[in-house]
Design a protein around this motif. Sequence first.
Motif, PDB file in Angstrom:
ATOM      1  N   THR A   1     -15.270  41.189  30.426  1.00 53.89           N
ATOM      2  CA  THR A   1     -13.873  40.753  30.454  1.00 53.89           C
ATOM      3  C   THR A   1     -12.956  41.658  29.638  1.00 53.89           C
ATOM      4  N   SER A   2     -13.497  42.593  28.879  1.00 53.95           N
ATOM      5  CA  SER A   2     -12.652  43.435  28.037  1.00 53.95           C
ATOM      6  C   SER A   2     -11.691  44.283  28.871  1.00 53.95           C
ATOM      7  N   GLY A   3     -12.097  44.698  30.062  1.00 61.36           N
ATOM      8  CA  GLY A   3     -11.205  45.456  30.933  1.00 61.36           C
ATOM      9  C   GLY A   3     -10.025  44.621  31.401  1.00 61.36           C
TER      10      GLY A   3
ATOM     11  N   LEU B   1      -7.064  37.768  44.424  1.00 57.25           N
ATOM     12  CA  LEU B   1      -7.571  37.081  43.240  1.00 57.25           C
ATOM     13  C   LEU B   1      -8.679  37.909  42.603  1.00 57.25           C
ATOM     14  N   LEU B   2      -8.485  38.271  41.332  1.00 67.82           N
ATOM     15  CA  LEU B   2      -9.500  38.986  40.557  1.00 67.82           C
ATOM     16  C   LEU B   2     -10.310  37.978  39.749  1.00 67.82           C
ATOM     17  N   SER B   3     -11.609  38.178  39.688  1.00 70.39           N
ATOM     18  CA  SER B   3     -12.490  37.249  38.978  1.00 70.39           C
ATOM     19  C   SER B   3     -13.518  38.039  38.189  1.00 70.39           C
ATOM     20  N   VAL B   4     -13.470  37.907  36.853  1.00 67.38           N
ATOM     21  CA  VAL B   4     -14.418  38.655  36.009  1.00 67.38           C
ATOM     22  C   VAL B   4     -15.074  37.706  35.007  1.00 67.38           C
ATOM     23  N   PRO B   5     -16.375  37.489  35.150  1.00 64.39           N
ATOM     24  CA  PRO B   5     -17.120  36.703  34.159  1.00 64.39           C
ATOM     25  C   PRO B   5     -17.829  37.621  33.180  1.00 64.39           C
ATOM     26  N   GLU B   6     -18.208  37.087  32.051  1.00 62.06           N
ATOM     27  CA  GLU B   6     -19.157  37.786  31.189  1.00 62.06           C
ATOM     28  C   GLU B   6     -20.063  36.752  30.555  1.00 62.06           C
TER      29      GLU B   6
END
Length: 379
Positions: free
Chosen positions: A126-128, A360-365
Amino acid sequence: MQNVYIKAISKFLPNEPVTNDRMESILGMVNGKPSRARSIVLRNNRILQRFYAIDKNGNLTHNNAELTLEAIKKLIEISGISPEEIEILSCGTSTPDQLLPSHASMVHGAWQQKPLEVNSATGICTSGMNALKYGFMSIASGSAKKAIATGSERVSSWLKADKFNNEAEKLAELEQNPVIAFDKDFLRWMLSDGAGAMLLSNEPNSDNISLKINWIKGISFANELETCMYAGATKNQDGSLTSWSDSDPEKWLTESIFAIKQDIKLLDEHIIKKGAESLQKILNENHTKPEEIDYFLPHISSYYFHDRLNEGFHKAGINIPLEKWYVNLEKFGNIGSASIYLQLEELFYSGRLKKGEKILLSVPESGRFSYVYGLLEVV
């Protein structure tokens, strides 16, 4: 509040693509023996190639700051903007070249342009997105007109066999099986190097499409769940972490404390469930209906999660048909914080986008189960 637009996107991938059969020849074999996990992991993640900042002779070719700078240079070239116009440089990564100074400071130092504001977003994948959000908020609030946001990883050097040989030798001395644990070996066959960059502005392109950022929103479940993915620490029986700075220096090598590790059981148990829960919550909070979405860009670490994520969404009442999903993991590998930049870059220049469409952008970590989502509109 000012409108904020993504005007250009770039990517940089080091060296030639590395196919599955060449990975171990570049990363090396721990204790001189082939990995037993490699074929299993590759079969599940379905990644066909990835990129390493390591040449065929095993020499490092770029550090993280250099990868990021190459993406920025490409962005400047693509957009035609003058570096003098950039007011903010916001950089996200999970694999900085050093503990201190910050990653953005090192990128700025390598760029050698004018003095400007820098921001470093830490974390994992998620840092990006968090770097993107900082640029977005800065322009939306009126404190800047143009910003560059980046996501980058140089993880290959963390995965080389020489980082694990001391642990294997120690296990052999203790007459134990000199094979590194699956939670470490697993990630050696998952991760890739590269960088992406986006140009943000308070004005859209006049002669081409832009992406208006409607919102970016994140949520963390660290209050509920223990650590799943980590580096520079040892995980204890109670789920707590003991920092490298509180550990015997000898253990840094013999227990590969600085290696990236992932608790596979925790990942499997929570990543999909919390993904569906978080998306449902954030769509509701931002008054966005699934049927409004024309393209869904999920960052997934492995195709193992692709259909499971779709199933989890359906159970939660979120219907985003698979024909709207846009994933390119098989071509570039999992580049962590940079992956969403590469997904969006490819779609942005594909010629497929039409004005009015929503992305829709979706970023998990899985670090401690955080998720960041963003809604973009083609204008």
